[in-house]
Design an enzyme around this catalytic site. Structure first.
Site, PDB file in Angstrom:
ATOM      1  N   GLY A 164       1.598   1.041  -4.298  1.00  0.00           N
ATOM      2  CA  GLY A 164       2.479   0.084  -4.962  1.00  0.00           C
ATOM      3  C   GLY A 164       3.727   0.684  -5.571  1.00  0.00           C
ATOM      4  CB  VAL A 194      -0.970   0.054   1.207  1.00  0.00           C
ATOM      5  CG1 VAL A 194      -2.043  -0.990   1.079  1.00  0.00           C
ATOM      6  CG2 VAL A 194      -0.216  -0.058   2.528  1.00  0.00           C
ATOM      7  CE1 TYR A 195       3.862   1.293   4.228  1.00  0.00           C
ATOM      8  CE2 TYR A 195       6.042   0.553   3.597  1.00  0.00           C
ATOM      9  CZ  TYR A 195       5.058   0.689   4.542  1.00  0.00           C
ATOM     10  OH  TYR A 195       5.274   0.229   5.827  1.00  0.00           O
ATOM     11  CG  HIS A 196       4.018   6.473  -1.846  1.00  0.00           C
ATOM     12  ND1 HIS A 196       3.484   7.685  -1.474  1.00  0.00           N
ATOM     13  CD2 HIS A 196       5.091   6.255  -1.030  1.00  0.00           C
ATOM     14  CE1 HIS A 196       4.212   8.183  -0.477  1.00  0.00           C
ATOM     15  NE2 HIS A 196       5.175   7.339  -0.199  1.00  0.00           N
TER      16      HIS A 196
END
Length: 352
Positions: A57, A53-55
């Protein structure tokens, strides 16, 4: 020389600093991210941490490109459960989502295998056996090497260890709790549970989202270019507390007397706990990373330990009554809707 540590009872060795990449694919330009990755590898760091979920993908994509030339050097960790997508099965614990998110992560990371897949958090009303079975299948398929848990309380660490035993799967190798000087709650159950069940501990937020760097002053508004000054939701919910800022100021003064930075002191304090395998550090800039790596040279003494114990009681946060709204306490379930049931955390379906 890096003091590599076994991760729990596994035979896997990791560096005591894990390169956290939450800023990659976002605030950190790609060229800077690649320089940080290369520098960390040259310094002996072999542990890198990201999440699906960081940015949306993009962090995984940057990490995949950055480690590609030396893929086998790195112990690569990513996570599942959380999702920005809309839909009842686009996130969570289902076999459908576990397999889908792993396939997506492998594609973004441009790799054939993930070394460690973490549960990013617990889903309180979903069964644990289903995702553990899916993870076992993915390990047998060669797509995962190990798995771990993040933000799991002590009893869930015990439960998932027992589930793995029942299913004939190796237990998780790592637990990833929040742990720093101004939030020591992990010491009460999470750290001893992980140790008892053979999980290494890879803690996150050792700098309390920047509070322990000494950049904030008691009683003063945060600078506009800081995380608090930008109105970051998570720091304002969690670490932006007057007690923590006052403690950080005292830590900074003590560190200055030792001839080190408060950043080095705060990181070294976490690593001085024998129950900690590694700490995740998330640089936004190359200068940030340079300040983190110096913590590996800091030597702690009894005076340092006594100072922190005086400032924050073992097993407690800096602030009486503090709870993180993203990880609520589960032990109060009002019977009456009038008692605030709209805010109740749902229990597992097996509970009447």
């Amino acid at each position: 020389m890096v003091d590599y540590r076994y991760l729990g009872r596994s035979a896997l060795k990791v560096s005591p600093l894990s390169l956290g990449t939450m800023m990659f694919g976002g605030p950190t330009p790609d060229d800077v991210a690649f320089r940080i990755i290369d520098k960390a590898r040259e310094q002996g760091i072999n542990f890198i941490d990201t999440a699906d979920v960081y940015h949306d993908g993009k962090s995984e994509e940057v990490v995949g490109k950055g480690i590609k030339a030396h893929r086998d050097h790195w112990v690569l960790a990513t996570k599942f459960v959380n999702s920005h997508k809309k839909g009842p099965n686009l996130g969570g614990h289902s076999r459908k989502w576990v397999i889908e998110t792993v396939e997506n992560s492998l594609r973004r990371l441009n790799t054939d295998y993930i070394d460690i897949l973490y549960f990013h958090r617990a889903v309180f009303d979903a069964p644990l056996e289903e995702p553990v079975r899916a993870i076992a299948d993915l390990i047998r398929a060669g797509k995962l090497r190990y798995f771990g848990v993040s933000n799991f309380r002590g009893w869930r660490i015990a439960e998932i260890a027992h589930l793995a035993d029942e299913l004939g799967l190796d237990r998780p190798v790592a637990s990833q709790p929040l742990y720093n000087i101004v939030n020591r709650t992990a010491e009460a159950e999470q750290l001893p549970a992980a140790h008892h069940y053979g999980l290494g501990v890879v803690s996150y937020s050792p700098l309390a989202r920047g509070v322990l760097t000494g950049k904030y002053e008691p009683g003063k508004e945060p600078a506009a270019d800081t995380r608090a000054g930008r109105g970051d939701k998570r720091i304002l919910e969690t670490e932006w507390r007057p007690e923590s800022i006052a403690i950080a100021s005292e830590i900074a003064a003590h560190a200055a007397r030792k001839g080190i930075s408060p950043t080095e002191f705060a990181l070294a304090w976490v690593l001085n706990n024998k129950l900690i395998s590694a700490a995740i550090t998330g640089p936004r800039t190359e200068e940030h990373w340079d300040s983190y790596i110096r913590a590996l040279d800091v030597k702690f003494d009894a005076e340092d330990e006594a100072l922190v114990d005086r400032l924050v009681t073992t097993g407690h946060p800096s602030t009486a009554g503090f709870n993180d709204p993203s990880h609520p306490v589960e032990g109060r379930v009002p019977r009456s809707a009038a008692a605030g049931a709209d805010n109740v955390v749902p229990l597992a379906r097996a509970v009447a």
